[in-house]
Enzyme design. Structure first.
Site, PDB file in Angstrom:
ATOM      1  CB  SER A  60     -11.207 -11.192  44.521  1.00  0.00           C
ATOM      2  OG  SER A  60     -11.120 -11.527  43.187  1.00  0.00           O
ATOM      3  CG  ASP A 276     -14.730 -14.133  41.205  1.00  0.00           C
ATOM      4  OD1 ASP A 276     -13.516 -14.013  40.951  1.00  0.00           O
ATOM      5  OD2 ASP A 276     -15.387 -13.300  41.852  1.00  0.00           O
ATOM      6  CD  GLU A 366     -15.336  -7.282  35.184  1.00  0.00           C
ATOM      7  OE1 GLU A 366     -15.571  -6.101  35.399  1.00  0.00           O
ATOM      8  OE2 GLU A 366     -14.813  -8.031  36.022  1.00  0.00           O
ATOM      9  CB  ALA A 367     -10.745  -7.768  29.248  1.00  0.00           C
ATOM     10  CG  ASN A 368     -11.213  -9.269  34.948  1.00  0.00           C
ATOM     11  OD1 ASN A 368     -12.096 -10.102  34.845  1.00  0.00           O
ATOM     12  ND2 ASN A 368     -11.371  -8.146  35.629  1.00  0.00           N
ATOM     13  N   PRO A 488     -10.891   5.489  38.090  1.00  0.00           N
ATOM     14  CG  PRO A 488     -12.410   6.498  39.560  1.00  0.00           C
ATOM     15  CD  PRO A 488     -12.085   6.344  38.107  1.00  0.00           C
ATOM     16  CB  SER A 489      -8.958   0.880  41.232  1.00  0.00           C
ATOM     17  OG  SER A 489      -9.309  -0.252  41.996  1.00  0.00           O
ATOM     18  NE  ARG A 496      -8.047  -1.568  38.364  1.00  0.00           N
ATOM     19  CZ  ARG A 496      -7.176  -2.196  39.158  1.00  0.00           C
ATOM     20  NH1 ARG A 496      -5.903  -2.264  38.804  1.00  0.00           N
ATOM     21  NH2 ARG A 496      -7.572  -2.756  40.274  1.00  0.00           N
TER      22      ARG A 496
HETATM   23  P1  NG1 Z   1     -11.253  -2.263  39.743  1.00  0.00           P
HETATM   24  O1  NG1 Z   1     -10.221  -2.292  40.813  1.00  0.00           O
HETATM   25  O2  NG1 Z   1     -12.459  -1.410  40.028  1.00  0.00           O
HETATM   26  O3  NG1 Z   1     -10.637  -1.980  38.393  1.00  0.00           O
HETATM   27  C1  NG1 Z   1     -11.142  -4.925  39.455  1.00  0.00           C
HETATM   28  C2  NG1 Z   1     -11.302  -5.360  38.028  1.00  0.00           C
HETATM   29  C3  NG1 Z   1     -12.784  -5.513  37.739  1.00  0.00           C
HETATM   30  C4  NG1 Z   1     -13.468  -6.449  38.724  1.00  0.00           C
HETATM   31  C5  NG1 Z   1     -13.102  -6.075  40.152  1.00  0.00           C
HETATM   32  C6  NG1 Z   1     -13.579  -7.073  41.172  1.00  0.00           C
HETATM   33  C7  NG1 Z   1      -9.974  -4.757  36.062  1.00  0.00           C
HETATM   34  C8  NG1 Z   1      -9.458  -3.674  35.211  1.00  0.00           C
HETATM   35  N1  NG1 Z   1     -10.736  -4.392  37.100  1.00  0.00           N
HETATM   36  O4  NG1 Z   1     -11.861  -3.731  39.632  1.00  0.00           O
HETATM   37  O5  NG1 Z   1     -12.951  -5.950  36.423  1.00  0.00           O
HETATM   38  O6  NG1 Z   1     -13.188  -7.772  38.418  1.00  0.00           O
HETATM   39  O7  NG1 Z   1     -11.698  -5.912  40.320  1.00  0.00           O
HETATM   40  O8  NG1 Z   1     -12.814  -8.211  41.276  1.00  0.00           O
HETATM   41  O9  NG1 Z   1      -9.695  -5.927  35.792  1.00  0.00           O
HETATM   42 ZN    ZN Z   2     -12.329 -12.925  42.164  1.00  0.00          ZN
END
Ligand code: NG1
Ligand code: ZN
Length: 533
Positions: A60, A276, A366-368, A488-489, A496
């Protein structure tokens, strides 16, 4: 298990890999054995569900050197959590115990190994993806599964293919041509209702993140009959994947990607590396940058759907599902002005998707910029008698066809947004002004072991290490309209930090102070977080 096994099933390195927020993700060179084993697992999952299963090779928005894998369940959704556990076990098993680990799954799940198995495989444009997807294919063959290799596709395209196959064509045709036709026909039908659809309004600048999305936009373009005039940047012809471009860069850095030529007021969007996710943005006449993220997208789409439902005389509950990263202004607008139900889940679309299924119509983002709409197909049965209702019902039907209900899809979301803006005769500035985002900042902190941080309340509170949440609460209190949390990510080895407040300066200072608290209380490594300039 044959020669292929020996070739691909190299000894895993000592790294513990976890099936995280969106599958496995790490440096590509550590993944060969994982890919092979996931080929084996997908074959078992297919036998268990008596359906086609998908395996997408991608990391991704991660850097080009990384890679990863996502398993796709029969309806095109992310694989069910209990099988995520099997994936982690299998990925980390020592080679000598691999056969017994497989046998355990077969026994536990009472899998009939004489069932046929079918696996769809796709990959993104990373240099390592071809080799790694071959390892998946080898794993599938090894256990006698049938393979359909789609080669280069976006993640959501593969989700779509899986759903089409398992619904026996009811959802669409499981080919790229089928995907483009379904989306473009719906888009062209919808834009017939556009107000003042001039060439200027049809123009959209697209940042392809130098990834798979760029290739697929090119393929789609011809089917749109100039109803959308996309100008493609970062198409992969020379830049590096996700480097200084793409949806994640734009969202986190809150600035335009490199390599795009934006005129004042021009509508622009960025995809991420596997297409995506999508975010929109523009520069206004004084050069300031405006971001329209997943929250703004959810607001635009849910407002449009709510109006159509009313016009069609349908009394259905519409809800918006968000995560802790949703801007406070968006939540307030949705709850107080739009009067829709808002629900908050953990990060990761699998959680949002699941929560959205509980409502008549669940809009999740998601905000992203990763999201979609669920359960719209109920409307297809709608038989409206009054003309106005018929018109609204027709719009709904075409909107349904335009939405990829299997998962968030940058191409499909882009077409939905473009159609809604066209139908409403709305400019990007008008869309932006629905509400004003609270200034916010996202930062990351390196710690020795990110698992030290455990969270609760949809990740809005840290329960460990002891005292961290109290410190965050005390810091937040110092600022107006402030909020902050840490987690944690699930895709990278870091923690984060998110902060928002009434001013950008406060959001930046708060994010830095929280980063320091994490660094000191959760085992920070390397240099101490520095204040933002
Ligand atoms: P993590 O690394 O768990 O924060 C990130 C995005 C998720 C999701 C995943 C998969 C942020 C803050 N986090 O996850 O929303 O999209 O990657 O792609 O954007
Ligand atoms: Zn992606």
């Amino acid at each position: 298990l044959g020669v292929v096994w020996v070739v691909n099933c190299s000894q895993p390195c000592r790294l513990m890999l976890q099936y995280g927020t969106a599958g496995f993700r790490t440096t590509a060179k550590h993944l060969d054995h994982v890919m092979f084993r996931m080929g084996l697992l997908a074959t078992l999952r297919s036998r268990k569900t008596k359906s086609t299963i998908g395996v997408m090779v991608t990391a991704s928005h991660n850097p080009e050197e990384d890679n990863g894998l996502k398993l796709i369940d029969p309806m095109g959704e992310m694989v069910t959590p209990s099988w995520e556990g099997y994936a982690t076990q299998l990925a980390n098993a020592e080679q000598e115990v691999l056969c017994s680990a497989l046998k355990d799954i077969i026994e536990k799940e009472t899998i009939n190994m004489s069932e046929t198995a079918s696996v769809f495989v796709g990959r993104d444009t990373r240099p390592s993806s071809q080799r790694l997807s071959q390892a998946v294919l080898d794993g599938v063959s090894c256990l006698g599964g049938q393979i359909q290799d789609y080669g280069l596709v976006t993640t959501p395209q593969l989700h779509y293919m899986v759903r089409c196959r398992n619904t026996h064509g009811c959802y669409g045709t499981d080919t790229l041509q089928g995907y483009y036709q379904k989306l473009s026909q719906a888009f062209i039908e919808l834009t017939k209702n556009a107000r003042n659809h001039t060439d200027d309004q049809k123009r959209l600048l697209v940042d392809g993140a130098n990834g798979i999305g760029a290739l697929k936009v090119r393929e789609l373009e011809a089917c749109l009959q100039s109803e959308l005039q996309m100008v493609l940047f970062n198409d992969g012809s020379n830049g590096k994947l996700n480097y200084l471009c793409g949806a994640d860069y734009v969202k986190v850095q809150q600035k335009p990607p490199q390599g795009i030529n934006m005129g004042a007021g021009e509508r622009c969007c960025s995809f991420d590396g596997d297409a995506d996710r999508i975010v929109y943005y523009y520069n206004d006449s004084d050069g300031s940058f405006h971001l329209l993220d997943g929250d703004k997208i959810a607001t635009l789409i849910s407002t449009y759907l709510k109006e159509l439902l009313t016009q069609a005389g349908l009394n259905l509950q519409i809800a918006v599902v968000q995560t802790a990263y949703a801007n406070g202004s968006s939540t307030q607008y949705l709850e107080d002005i739009m009067k829709v139900t808002v629900s908050c889940t953990k990060t990761g679309v699998k959680h949002l998707h699941h929560a959205a299924q509980k409502f008549d119509i669940g809009v999740y983002f998601e905000a992203n910029g990763h999201g979609t709409v669920l359960q719209l197909s109920e409307f297809i049965r709608l038989k409206a008698s009054v003309d106005e209702k018929k018109h609204a019902a027709k719009l709904l039907e075409n909107t349904i066809n335009l939405i990829n209900q299997a998962t968030g899809d940058a191409i499909s979301d882009m077409l939905v947004i473009e159609a809604v803006l066209a139908i409403r005769g709305m400019t990007v500035q008008e869309w932006d002004s629905i509400y004003t985002d609270l200034p916010n900042r996202q930062l990351t902190v390196k710690v020795a072991d990110r698992r030290m941080i455990d969270t609760a309340d949809a990740e809005r509170r840290a329960v460990t290490p002891a005292g961290l949440q109290d410190s965050i609460d005390a810091l937040v209190k110092k600022y107006t309209k402030a909020r902050a949390f840490v987690r944690p990510s699930g895709t990278e080895d870091l923690v984060r930090v998110y902060a928002e407040a009434e001013t950008q300066e406060s959001a930046d200072v708060l994010a830095h102070e929280v980063s320091l608290a994490v660094y000191h209380m959760a085992g920070g490594v390397g240099e101490k977080p520095k204040p933002l300039k």
